[in-house]
Scaffold this motif. Structure first.
Motif, PDB file in Angstrom:
ATOM      1  N   TRP A   1      -5.842   5.013  11.017  1.00 37.53           N
ATOM      2  CA  TRP A   1      -6.636   3.957  11.652  1.00 37.53           C
ATOM      3  C   TRP A   1      -6.547   2.630  10.889  1.00 37.53           C
ATOM      4  CZ3 TRP A   1      -9.039   3.517   7.256  1.00 37.53           C
ATOM      5  CH2 TRP A   1      -9.477   4.659   6.581  1.00 37.53           C
ATOM      6  N   CYS A   2      -5.554   2.483  10.017  1.00 38.86           N
ATOM      7  CA  CYS A   2      -5.472   1.291   9.148  1.00 38.86           C
ATOM      8  C   CYS A   2      -5.541  -0.002   9.967  1.00 38.86           C
ATOM      9  CB  CYS A   2      -4.177   1.301   8.350  1.00 38.86           C
ATOM     10  SG  CYS A   2      -3.995  -0.163   7.306  1.00 38.86           S
TER      11      CYS A   2
ATOM     12  N   LYS B   1     -10.360   9.019   1.017  1.00 40.50           N
ATOM     13  CA  LYS B   1      -9.796   9.284   2.342  1.00 40.50           C
ATOM     14  C   LYS B   1     -10.213  10.650   2.875  1.00 40.50           C
ATOM     15  CE  LYS B   1      -7.744   5.351   2.180  1.00 40.50           C
ATOM     16  NZ  LYS B   1      -8.366   4.223   2.895  1.00 40.50           N
TER      17      LYS B   1
ATOM     18  N   GLY C   1      -4.240  -3.697   1.633  1.00 43.46           N
ATOM     19  CA  GLY C   1      -3.391  -3.013   0.702  1.00 43.46           C
ATOM     20  C   GLY C   1      -4.156  -2.200  -0.365  1.00 43.46           C
TER      21      GLY C   1
ATOM     22  N   SER D   1      -5.056  -2.922   8.350  1.00 43.03           N
ATOM     23  CA  SER D   1      -4.453  -3.914   7.437  1.00 43.03           C
ATOM     24  C   SER D   1      -2.958  -3.682   7.263  1.00 43.03           C
ATOM     25  CB  SER D   1      -5.143  -3.843   6.061  1.00 43.03           C
ATOM     26  OG  SER D   1      -6.525  -3.934   6.189  1.00 43.03           O
TER      27      SER D   1
ATOM     28  N   THR E   1      -0.427  -5.950   5.503  1.00 46.18           N
ATOM     29  CA  THR E   1      -0.349  -6.075   4.035  1.00 46.18           C
ATOM     30  C   THR E   1       0.764  -5.210   3.439  1.00 46.18           C
ATOM     31  OG1 THR E   1      -1.854  -4.213   3.593  1.00 46.18           O
ATOM     32  CG2 THR E   1      -2.862  -6.379   3.924  1.00 46.18           C
ATOM     33  N   PHE E   2       1.388  -4.375   4.253  1.00 45.58           N
ATOM     34  CA  PHE E   2       2.307  -3.373   3.711  1.00 45.58           C
ATOM     35  C   PHE E   2       3.539  -3.991   3.040  1.00 45.58           C
ATOM     36  CE2 PHE E   2       0.910   0.236   6.825  1.00 45.58           C
ATOM     37  CZ  PHE E   2      -0.297   0.309   6.149  1.00 45.58           C
TER      38      PHE E   2
ATOM     39  N   LEU F   1      -0.360   4.220   0.900  1.00 46.05           N
ATOM     40  CA  LEU F   1      -0.881   5.166   1.890  1.00 46.05           C
ATOM     41  C   LEU F   1      -0.595   4.619   3.293  1.00 46.05           C
ATOM     42  CD1 LEU F   1      -4.320   6.188   0.310  1.00 46.05           C
ATOM     43  CD2 LEU F   1      -2.027   7.040  -0.194  1.00 46.05           C
ATOM     44  N   ARG F   2      -0.798   5.454   4.278  1.00 44.34           N
ATOM     45  CA  ARG F   2      -0.600   5.056   5.677  1.00 44.34           C
ATOM     46  C   ARG F   2      -1.698   5.689   6.532  1.00 44.34           C
ATOM     47  NH1 ARG F   2       1.911   1.854   3.492  1.00 44.34           N
ATOM     48  NH2 ARG F   2       4.103   1.244   3.720  1.00 44.34           N
ATOM     49  N   CYS F   3      -2.903   5.196   6.379  1.00 40.36           N
ATOM     50  CA  CYS F   3      -4.045   5.766   7.119  1.00 40.36           C
ATOM     51  C   CYS F   3      -3.839   5.566   8.620  1.00 40.36           C
ATOM     52  CB  CYS F   3      -5.340   5.106   6.677  1.00 40.36           C
ATOM     53  SG  CYS F   3      -5.625   5.255   4.903  1.00 40.36           S
TER      54      CYS F   3
ATOM     55  N   CYS G   1       0.852  -1.188   0.000  1.00 37.82           N
ATOM     56  CA  CYS G   1       0.000   0.000   0.000  1.00 37.82           C
ATOM     57  C   CYS G   1       0.886   1.235   0.000  1.00 37.82           C
ATOM     58  CB  CYS G   1      -0.936   0.025   1.212  1.00 37.82           C
ATOM     59  SG  CYS G   1      -2.148   1.353   1.047  1.00 37.82           S
TER      60      CYS G   1
HETATM   61  S1  SF4 Z   1      -4.446  -0.620   3.464  1.00 39.53           S
HETATM   62 FE1  SF4 Z   1      -6.186   0.793   3.179  1.00 39.53          FE
HETATM   63  S2  SF4 Z   1      -6.555   1.636   5.219  1.00 39.53           S
HETATM   64 FE2  SF4 Z   1      -4.483   0.719   5.254  1.00 39.53          FE
HETATM   65  S3  SF4 Z   1      -3.089   2.402   4.752  1.00 39.53           S
HETATM   66 FE3  SF4 Z   1      -3.607   1.377   2.821  1.00 39.53          FE
HETATM   67  S4  SF4 Z   1      -5.375   2.527   2.012  1.00 39.53           S
HETATM   68 FE4  SF4 Z   1      -5.165   3.071   4.174  1.00 39.53          FE
END
Ligand code: SF4
Length: 226
Positions: free
Chosen positions: A35-36, A118, A71, A38, A41-42, A31-33, A29
């Motif tokens: 409240w992620c 987002k 991800g 998941s 999966t990074f 992004l780094r939300c 992924c």
């Molecule tokens: S997996 Fe989804 S929620 Fe998590 S950081 Fe990536 S986009 Fe954001």
């Protein structure tokens, strides 16, 4: 492709909520939300060919609903597009969960896109590519995961500004879950109380749909692979 997991469960979100569904979770992924849920999966994942992914999906018959998720699945667009074409040709109904940061124009029209725009509280506000609005139709859904009233107002105003209530099949507003969620399967784990969200929606006459991520009430909120 780099795959984290392939399994079957109940679809917890979108207008397909509650239906048996196969999940194909891709690694990586961009992004780094904040409240992620998941983060596992990074990185990593198992390298699999399209044939191997398709064979794993077939093993989970008779379920014919498949969600491609991550991800961010569109990071593996080169392999993902042919995989989606193959699964569609084999009679599967496909959902694609994506942030909409990557171009979506090449996604096959028959795929139901669930675009997770987002909000500011995610720390990744502004990452949605506005050009992707042109790729959305009544078969697609927009999702806003909200952590507070500011996020709610962003989602409401974004939807109205772009006339999206009429353009897409569903606008979903979904309370974010705490990263330190306890084992209780209740709304105390939400960053914003769903009751408040409903009150705001009714006050505003906003024709969105409350989304509650039902898998986090069927199982403990932090459980993976469900
Ligand atoms: S997996 Fe989804 S929620 Fe998590 S950081 Fe990536 S986009 Fe954001």
């Amino acid at each position: 492709m780099h795959i984290i997991e392939i399994y079957k469960s109940i679809q917890g979100e979108s207008s397909f909520t509650g239906l048996p569904c196969i999940f194909v979770r891709l690694a990586g992924c961009n992004l780094r939300c904040t409240w992620c849920d998941s983060e596992y999966t990074f990185s990593g994942g198992i390298k699999m060919s399209l044939d191997e992914v398709e064979a794993e999906v077939r093993k989970l018959a008779p379920v014919k609903l498949v969600e491609i998720t991550g991800g961010e699945p569109m990071l593996q667009e080169r392999e993902l597009l042919p995989l989606m074409e193959r699964l569609l040709a084999n009679g599967y109904t496909l959902l694609l969960e994506t942030s909409g940061e990557r171009p979506l124009a090449k996604v096959p029209k028959a795929v139901h896109k669930i675009v997770d725009v987002k909000c500011p509280g995610s720390g990744e506000g502004g990452t949605f590519d506005l050009k992707n609005l042109e790729a959305l139709s009544r078969d697609d859904e927009l999702k806003f995961v909200i952590a507070d009233r500011v996020d709610y107002e962003f989602a409401r105003d974004f939807t109205r500004k772009h006339g999206l209530e009429k353009q897409v099949g569903n606008v979903i507003v979904s309370p974010a879950f705490r990263k330190d969620a306890g084992p209780a399967r209740d709304t105390a784990n939400c960053l914003v109380d769903p009751q408040d969200v409903v009150t705001w929606m009714l006050e505003d006459g906003w024709n969105a749909r409350l989304g509650l991520q039902i898998h986090k009430y069927v199982w403990e909120p932090m459980r993976k692979g469900v």
